[in-house]
Design a protein around this motif. Structure first.
Motif, PDB file in Angstrom:
ATOM      1  N   ARG A  35       3.364  -4.052 -40.631  1.00 40.11           N
ATOM      2  CA  ARG A  35       3.396  -3.990 -39.166  1.00 40.11           C
ATOM      3  C   ARG A  35       2.077  -3.463 -38.605  1.00 40.11           C
ATOM      4  NH1 ARG A  35       8.924  -2.477 -39.905  1.00 40.11           N
ATOM      5  NH2 ARG A  35       8.454  -0.268 -39.805  1.00 40.11           N
TER       6      ARG A  35
ATOM      7  N   PHE B 259      -2.173 -10.420 -39.099  1.00 41.17           N
ATOM      8  CA  PHE B 259      -2.671 -11.426 -40.042  1.00 41.17           C
ATOM      9  C   PHE B 259      -2.703 -12.779 -39.336  1.00 41.17           C
ATOM     10  CE2 PHE B 259      -2.895 -11.564 -44.875  1.00 41.17           C
ATOM     11  CZ  PHE B 259      -3.604 -12.741 -44.916  1.00 41.17           C
TER      12      PHE B 259
ATOM     13  N   PHE C 156      -3.313 -16.513 -40.098  1.00 40.87           N
ATOM     14  CA  PHE C 156      -3.388 -17.361 -41.289  1.00 40.87           C
ATOM     15  C   PHE C 156      -4.261 -18.597 -41.040  1.00 40.87           C
ATOM     16  CE2 PHE C 156       0.220 -14.793 -42.242  1.00 40.87           C
ATOM     17  CZ  PHE C 156       0.236 -14.700 -43.623  1.00 40.87           C
TER      18      PHE C 156
ATOM     19  N   ALA D 192       0.464 -20.924 -39.058  1.00 44.37           N
ATOM     20  CA  ALA D 192       1.834 -20.574 -39.444  1.00 44.37           C
ATOM     21  C   ALA D 192       2.671 -20.068 -38.275  1.00 44.37           C
ATOM     22  CB  ALA D 192       1.805 -19.522 -40.569  1.00 44.37           C
ATOM     23  N   LEU D 193       2.605 -20.781 -37.145  1.00 39.07           N
ATOM     24  CA  LEU D 193       3.486 -20.424 -36.020  1.00 39.07           C
ATOM     25  C   LEU D 193       4.907 -20.871 -36.339  1.00 39.07           C
ATOM     26  CD1 LEU D 193       1.251 -21.492 -32.992  1.00 39.07           C
ATOM     27  CD2 LEU D 193       1.517 -19.214 -34.007  1.00 39.07           C
ATOM     28  N   TYR D 194       5.888 -20.166 -35.757  1.00 36.98           N
ATOM     29  CA  TYR D 194       7.290 -20.528 -35.979  1.00 36.98           C
ATOM     30  C   TYR D 194       7.596 -21.728 -35.093  1.00 36.98           C
ATOM     31  CZ  TYR D 194       6.906 -15.744 -37.589  1.00 36.98           C
ATOM     32  OH  TYR D 194       6.475 -14.597 -38.206  1.00 36.98           O
ATOM     33  N   ARG D 195       7.821 -22.879 -35.709  1.00 33.97           N
ATOM     34  CA  ARG D 195       7.822 -24.102 -34.916  1.00 33.97           C
ATOM     35  C   ARG D 195       9.085 -24.286 -34.078  1.00 33.97           C
ATOM     36  NH1 ARG D 195       9.151 -29.563 -37.980  1.00 33.97           N
ATOM     37  NH2 ARG D 195      10.635 -28.816 -39.516  1.00 33.97           N
ATOM     38  N   HIS D 196      10.143 -23.486 -34.369  1.00 38.47           N
ATOM     39  CA  HIS D 196      11.358 -23.614 -33.557  1.00 38.47           C
ATOM     40  C   HIS D 196      11.301 -22.715 -32.324  1.00 38.47           C
ATOM     41  CE1 HIS D 196      11.938 -20.130 -36.059  1.00 38.47           C
ATOM     42  NE2 HIS D 196      13.048 -19.791 -35.440  1.00 38.47           N
TER      43      HIS D 196
ATOM     44  N   LEU E  84       8.924 -12.219 -30.855  1.00 35.34           N
ATOM     45  CA  LEU E  84       9.895 -12.047 -31.952  1.00 35.34           C
ATOM     46  C   LEU E  84       9.750 -10.699 -32.668  1.00 35.34           C
ATOM     47  CD1 LEU E  84      12.175 -13.795 -33.311  1.00 35.34           C
ATOM     48  CD2 LEU E  84      10.540 -14.219 -35.137  1.00 35.34           C
ATOM     49  N   ALA E  85       8.534 -10.377 -33.082  1.00 30.18           N
ATOM     50  CA  ALA E  85       8.323  -9.105 -33.796  1.00 30.18           C
ATOM     51  C   ALA E  85       8.508  -7.913 -32.857  1.00 30.18           C
ATOM     52  CB  ALA E  85       6.930  -9.081 -34.416  1.00 30.18           C
TER      53      ALA E  85
ATOM     54  N   HIS F  36      12.362  -7.524 -32.625  1.00 29.20           N
ATOM     55  CA  HIS F  36      13.125  -7.240 -33.846  1.00 29.20           C
ATOM     56  C   HIS F  36      12.475  -6.184 -34.734  1.00 29.20           C
ATOM     57  CE1 HIS F  36      16.103 -10.389 -33.144  1.00 29.20           C
ATOM     58  NE2 HIS F  36      15.110 -11.083 -32.639  1.00 29.20           N
TER      59      HIS F  36
ATOM     60  N   PHE G 274       5.850 -25.503 -27.216  1.00 29.13           N
ATOM     61  CA  PHE G 274       6.168 -25.248 -28.628  1.00 29.13           C
ATOM     62  C   PHE G 274       4.930 -25.553 -29.473  1.00 29.13           C
ATOM     63  CE2 PHE G 274      10.291 -25.398 -26.790  1.00 29.13           C
ATOM     64  CZ  PHE G 274      11.056 -24.548 -27.579  1.00 29.13           C
TER      65      PHE G 274
ATOM     66  N   ALA H  18       4.247 -27.519 -31.784  1.00 27.90           N
ATOM     67  CA  ALA H  18       3.917 -28.939 -31.997  1.00 27.90           C
ATOM     68  C   ALA H  18       3.176 -29.536 -30.804  1.00 27.90           C
ATOM     69  CB  ALA H  18       5.195 -29.729 -32.258  1.00 27.90           C
TER      70      ALA H  18
ATOM     71  N   ARG I 227       0.014 -13.226 -31.409  1.00 32.26           N
ATOM     72  CA  ARG I 227       1.157 -12.740 -32.206  1.00 32.26           C
ATOM     73  C   ARG I 227       0.714 -11.573 -33.088  1.00 32.26           C
ATOM     74  NH1 ARG I 227       3.993 -16.905 -36.333  1.00 32.26           N
ATOM     75  NH2 ARG I 227       2.052 -16.558 -37.477  1.00 32.26           N
TER      76      ARG I 227
ATOM     77  N   ALA J 159       4.398 -21.397 -45.298  1.00 38.20           N
ATOM     78  CA  ALA J 159       3.465 -20.501 -44.600  1.00 38.20           C
ATOM     79  C   ALA J 159       4.164 -19.738 -43.471  1.00 38.20           C
ATOM     80  CB  ALA J 159       2.295 -21.309 -44.048  1.00 38.20           C
ATOM     81  N   GLU J 160       5.155 -20.386 -42.827  1.00 37.21           N
ATOM     82  CA  GLU J 160       5.877 -19.700 -41.748  1.00 37.21           C
ATOM     83  C   GLU J 160       6.657 -18.508 -42.288  1.00 37.21           C
ATOM     84  OE1 GLU J 160       8.245 -21.929 -38.930  1.00 37.21           O
ATOM     85  OE2 GLU J 160       7.077 -23.707 -39.395  1.00 37.21           O
TER      86      GLU J 160
ATOM     87  N   GLN K 245       4.295 -10.129 -41.105  1.00 32.42           N
ATOM     88  CA  GLN K 245       4.489  -9.371 -39.869  1.00 32.42           C
ATOM     89  C   GLN K 245       5.339  -8.119 -40.102  1.00 32.42           C
ATOM     90  OE1 GLN K 245       5.721 -12.579 -36.839  1.00 32.42           O
ATOM     91  NE2 GLN K 245       4.448 -11.140 -35.695  1.00 32.42           N
TER      92      GLN K 245
ATOM     93  N   PHE L 272       8.736  -8.446 -41.288  1.00 33.06           N
ATOM     94  CA  PHE L 272      10.170  -8.756 -41.263  1.00 33.06           C
ATOM     95  C   PHE L 272      10.764  -8.597 -42.660  1.00 33.06           C
ATOM     96  CE2 PHE L 272       8.831 -11.293 -37.518  1.00 33.06           C
ATOM     97  CZ  PHE L 272       9.721 -10.764 -36.592  1.00 33.06           C
TER      98      PHE L 272
ATOM     99  N   GLN M  11      15.842 -10.690 -42.275  1.00 34.57           N
ATOM    100  CA  GLN M  11      15.351 -11.147 -40.969  1.00 34.57           C
ATOM    101  C   GLN M  11      14.631 -12.483 -41.099  1.00 34.57           C
ATOM    102  OE1 GLN M  11      13.174  -7.505 -40.062  1.00 34.57           O
ATOM    103  NE2 GLN M  11      14.432  -7.191 -38.247  1.00 34.57           N
TER     104      GLN M  11
ATOM    105  N   ARG N 251      18.992 -26.861 -37.697  1.00 32.60           N
ATOM    106  CA  ARG N 251      18.582 -27.960 -36.814  1.00 32.60           C
ATOM    107  C   ARG N 251      18.220 -29.201 -37.612  1.00 32.60           C
ATOM    108  NH1 ARG N 251      14.865 -25.640 -32.071  1.00 32.60           N
ATOM    109  NH2 ARG N 251      16.308 -24.184 -31.131  1.00 32.60           N
TER     110      ARG N 251
ATOM    111  N   LEU O 272      14.209 -30.058 -33.385  1.00 36.63           N
ATOM    112  CA  LEU O 272      13.006 -29.240 -33.493  1.00 36.63           C
ATOM    113  C   LEU O 272      11.860 -29.921 -32.764  1.00 36.63           C
ATOM    114  CD1 LEU O 272      12.839 -27.989 -37.186  1.00 36.63           C
ATOM    115  CD2 LEU O 272      12.981 -26.598 -35.143  1.00 36.63           C
ATOM    116  N   PRO O 273      11.175 -29.209 -31.873  1.00 35.49           N
ATOM    117  CA  PRO O 273      10.058 -29.835 -31.165  1.00 35.49           C
ATOM    118  C   PRO O 273       9.042 -30.384 -32.163  1.00 35.49           C
ATOM    119  CG  PRO O 273      10.548 -27.671 -30.266  1.00 35.49           C
ATOM    120  CD  PRO O 273      11.358 -27.809 -31.514  1.00 35.49           C
TER     121      PRO O 273
END
Lengths: 245, 226
Positions: free
Chosen positions: A79, A83, A85, A89-93, A102-103, A106, A135, A137, A151, B120-121, B128, B130, B134, B146, B219-220
């Motif tokens: 934490r 980082f 990358f 490495a983004l969360y695509r959803h 998100l971090a 949570h 998003f 994409a 992030r 990588a995700e 981070q 998690f 998580q 999805r 998913l987009p």
């Protein structure tokens, strides 16, 4: 006292030695660049520091606290280290805003509205406010990298790692990345960046560490490394990189 | 024409029972779709365990239930278990048997989707700070679910249709009631044609709902066939 100090760091994968006694110091507020050819151990160095890989031996101290060994709270360490990358490495959803919140929600324990306020601030730092509902994409490579940086910055880390920040971008984006990193320098953010991009290295840092076969061969001003350095490995690398541009 | 009239008369006569059977069919299909998905998610989570023994057990579970006919499992539980003193109602046997079977299939579908995730995700999430749990619930599962909507929809359709074999363990669902109707007037073709039409209508509704869900949760950036 250095913010981050790595001493005699060794990392082996089976019989293969990737890091062979690396020594490194990063001062608070400094932008430190580590260069070296592919396979020199640059990325493994970053991954060992935040314990994505377990170091085989050696010492890593952050804020003068040892962060190797089994008793360390690895999640707390991570934490405190942002980082970015190579492939972002983004969360695509998740939307851009949610990638950043998100971090905060949570891990940082913030409520949604508090997290969104903080995220908007970080997105503004990287000029991505207007894209917050998109998003991953729907973003270009450069935009994805800005979100990845927002992030990483959201948790107010002690140091931000960049792993080859220009390798997934077109060459013209190099300057934009440099502007972003220089902005961090002005804000007092400590940065450790590994790259083989000489142009980027010139734009963001005065001194560069050169890594070869898991060892630090040289640490010097970039001009000295790139013009007639005594070590033939340094000469060869900087000669090739310069002619490749 | 008179045949149809007498068939419809019998159908109306037995309609309350048929509707009860239809309710039993929908109830079983709905419950096992939910429990099968929930257990499938648990199995998926355990499949990623750091402990080798857990992974071996989970893979054994999936192989066993994917490789064993559901009917054999239901018979084993309904007719076999009482021999060792374990007696269950037809509904309980159907619920447990279907759930174990459906969860194994769902875990296999979800596992395939997980293999398509960008590692990588997951690594970025670990970097981070998690926890593994998580990472699973915040990053992996939302994407895997999805991506699996088409496969999971197929499974719900199979669940609905497969409930018809539960009549073989005395569970009086829709197909069992339609068999009774057929046996009453010996008009087998008409009875089974109506049965098929009802199943087709129910499956069509599931497909329509699934399309809406898929559109909403796609998913987009995912490929969508036009």
């Amino acid at each position: 006292m250095a913010l981050l100090e790595v001493r005699d760091l060794v990392k082996r994968f089976g019989e293969t030695t990737i890091l062979n006694g690396v020594n490194l110091r990063v001062q608070k507020g400094e932008v430190k660049v580590v260069m070296g050819r592919s396979g020199s151990g640059k990325s493994t160095l970053l991954r060992c520091i935040n314990r994505l890989e377990e170091p085989t031996s050696g010492s890593i101290r952050l804020h003068d606290r040892e962060v190797t060994g089994p008793s360390v709270d690895i999640r707390a360490l991570r934490r405190s280290v942002g980082f970015v990358f190579q492939q972002f490495a983004l969360y695509r959803h998740l939307s851009v805003l949610d990638n950043v919140t998100l971090a905060l929600r949570h891990l940082g324990g913030l409520r949604r509205n508090e997290a969104e306020e903080k995220a908007r601030h970080e997105l503004a730092r990287v000029d991505m406010t207007e894209h917050r509902h998109k998003f991953p994409a729907e973003l270009s490579g450069g935009q994805k990298q800005r979100v990845a940086l927002a992030r990483a910055l959201a948790m107010d880390p002690d140091v931000v790692f960049f792993d080859e920040p220009t390798s997934a971008l077109d060459p013209l984006m190099c300057r934009e990345v440099a502007i972003l990193i220089n902005r961090l320098f002005v804000d007092g953010v400590t940065v450790l960046c590994v790259t083989h991009d000489l142009t980027l290295a010139r734009l963001i840092s005065d001194r560069v560490i050169f890594l070869d076969r898991g060892r630090v061969c040289a640490e010097d001003a970039i001009e000295n490394l790139s013009s007639g350095h005594a070590d033939p490995r340094v000469q060869e690398f900087f000669g090739q990189e310069a002619s490749g541009r | 024409m008179s045949h149809w009239a007498s068939f419809v008369a019998d159908l109306l006569d037995q309609l309350p029972l048929i509707l009860t059977g239809l309710y039993q069919t929908l109830l079983l299909a709905a419950i096992v779709s939910v429990t099968g998905l929930a257990l499938g998610i648990v199995v998926l989570h355990l499949e990623g365990s750091h402990r080798r023994l857990v992974r071996v057990i989970v893979r054994g579970y999936i192989s066993f239930f994917v490789g064993t006919p559901l009917l054999v499992l239901l018979f084993l539980m309904y007719y076999g278990l009482p021999r060792i003193g374990l007696v269950m109602t037809p509904f309980a046997v159907a619920l447990i048997g279907f759930t174990l079977n459906v969860a194994a299939y769902n875990a296999a579908y979800l596992g395939t989707a997980r293999n398509a995730l960008d590692p990588a995700e997951l690594e970025a999430a670990r970097a981070q700070g998690f926890s593994e749990r998580q990472v699973f619930f915040l990053i992996m599962l939302p994407q895997v679910l999805r991506m699996s909507i088409p496969a999971l929809t197929n499974q719900v359709i199979l669940n609905l249709k497969d409930t018809s074999i539960a009549f073989l363990i005395q569970y009086t669902e829709f197909f069992a009631r339609m068999q009774e109707l057929a046996a009453t007037n010996f008009q087998f073709f008409k009875a089974y044609a109506v049965t098929a039409a009802v199943y087709l209508a129910l499956v069509s509704i599931i497909v329509l709902v699934a399309r809406v869900v898929e559109k909403r949760f796609l998913l987009p950036g995912s490929y969508t066939p036009s």
